[in-house]
Design an enzyme around this catalytic site. Sequence first.
Site, PDB file in Angstrom:
ATOM      1  N   CYS A  11      31.493  23.130  89.686  1.00 40.04           N
ATOM      2  CA  CYS A  11      30.937  23.968  89.571  1.00 40.04           C
ATOM      3  C   CYS A  11      29.228  24.064  90.220  1.00 40.04           C
ATOM      4  CB  CYS A  11      30.470  24.106  87.954  1.00 40.04           C
ATOM      5  SG  CYS A  11      31.706  24.148  87.284  1.00 40.04           S
ATOM      6  N   ARG A  22      28.603  15.432 102.397  1.00 42.31           N
ATOM      7  CA  ARG A  22      27.673  15.688 103.345  1.00 42.31           C
ATOM      8  C   ARG A  22      27.342  17.560 104.142  1.00 42.31           C
ATOM      9  NH1 ARG A  22      29.679  14.296 108.030  1.00 42.31           N
ATOM     10  NH2 ARG A  22      27.499  15.127 108.975  1.00 42.31           N
TER      11      ARG A  22
END
Length: 412
Positions: free
Chosen positions: A341, A312
């Site tokens: 990443c 979120r």
Amino acid sequence: MIEYRNNILMCEDIDIRELAEIYESPFYIYSRNDILNKIRFLKDIFSSLNDVLIAYAVKAENNLSILKMMIEEGIGADVVSIGEILKYIKAGGKPHNIVFSGVAKTKEEIKKSIELNIKRFNIESIPEAVRINDIAKELKKRVKCSIRVNPNVDAHTHQKITTGINGNKFGLSIKTIKENAELLKSLDNIEIESLSMHIGSQMTDAEPFYKAILVMKDLIEEIKNMGFNITDIDIGGGYGVRYNRDNLGFDFDKFKTESINLLKEMNLKVTTEPGRYFTAESGALIMRVEYVKEELGRKYIILDGGMNDYIRAAMYDAYNEIYPLVKKENVSNYDFAGPICESSDFFAYNRECSELKEGDYAALLDAGAYGFSMASNYNSRPLISQIMIDKDKHYIIRKKQTFEDMIKDEII
Ligand SMILES: Cc1ncc(COP(=O)(O)O)c(C=O)c1O
């Protein structure tokens, strides 16, 4: 129910540090009694109305144990896929308590739902109404439906979770409904008994609800005069939670005096579809500090949980409190980042927090809704475990995926 007692973060009667010794980090925890309290509170808010279905928006968190405890409290389901229907039934739920929302119901999903005898379809477009009618005809059935109205009322929430203003993909405008009234009436295998709405998520002000129900009230009168037999209204979900502990959450007092009184006047059967409200505040994501990194004047706390576990913040800049399991006097300002990443893999920037060191644990609070249910295997990370807490007891409600679980459907 997740709060500091004597500077130790507790979930019900459990010191969360004990859990961190038992379960592999990161993991989700949920307070059973917090969920039950929220359910009972909302039931009480609606208790002055005659015929109410509280249909939990399963998308918020769909663990079978959590669904089961809701079902035992008499809670129905608002679903958006056949998978959610089957999970709710698997947990012990009855099809006649299921309402099916969502803009892209497939032919297979519609057929299976009709065969299962769900309560109602919330129709999101004219082609969907025609499709449901055609399939019902083939099955020699007449199915109950609601038309999801886009009342064009701003829910005053984040743009990405606003659903009831012109330009959103959800529901039908009043203009479209009126223009297609004759077509909808001519569809003999569907019975439009309800109008529904869901104007947005994480609302804290009750005013947009009231405004939207007023719009619905007028529209119901109008379409009743056009020959529709409307007996029900579905007001959707969207009841907001605190996230930031300085905030108050949804204004239920105002909701009760305005919206509940208006619904009483309208004298219809009522459905509501809370999701976040039932589970968000019950849950936390517990993560370990892997590294404390200092770089060009910034201090980063690099955690072992990331956006694949809780998306979120990365997806819509959501705010969650981050509490260390032990509160200390010395504080520092940190950026909290995960291992993924992606530059967006952050939970908070420049947040004041008790000093943390490698090996400490931190809890991302209010993560019980749209948390695990939105998790993924991104970066080939297994889905993590979910732990339920009931007073001084804890038990696992979902095991952490193993590497083998994660690759089992792939074919070399
Ligand atoms: C149709 C519908 N009903 C209910 C909900 C639940 O919303 P909330 O979790 O904010 O209560 C949603 C959320 O997206 C929804 O799309």
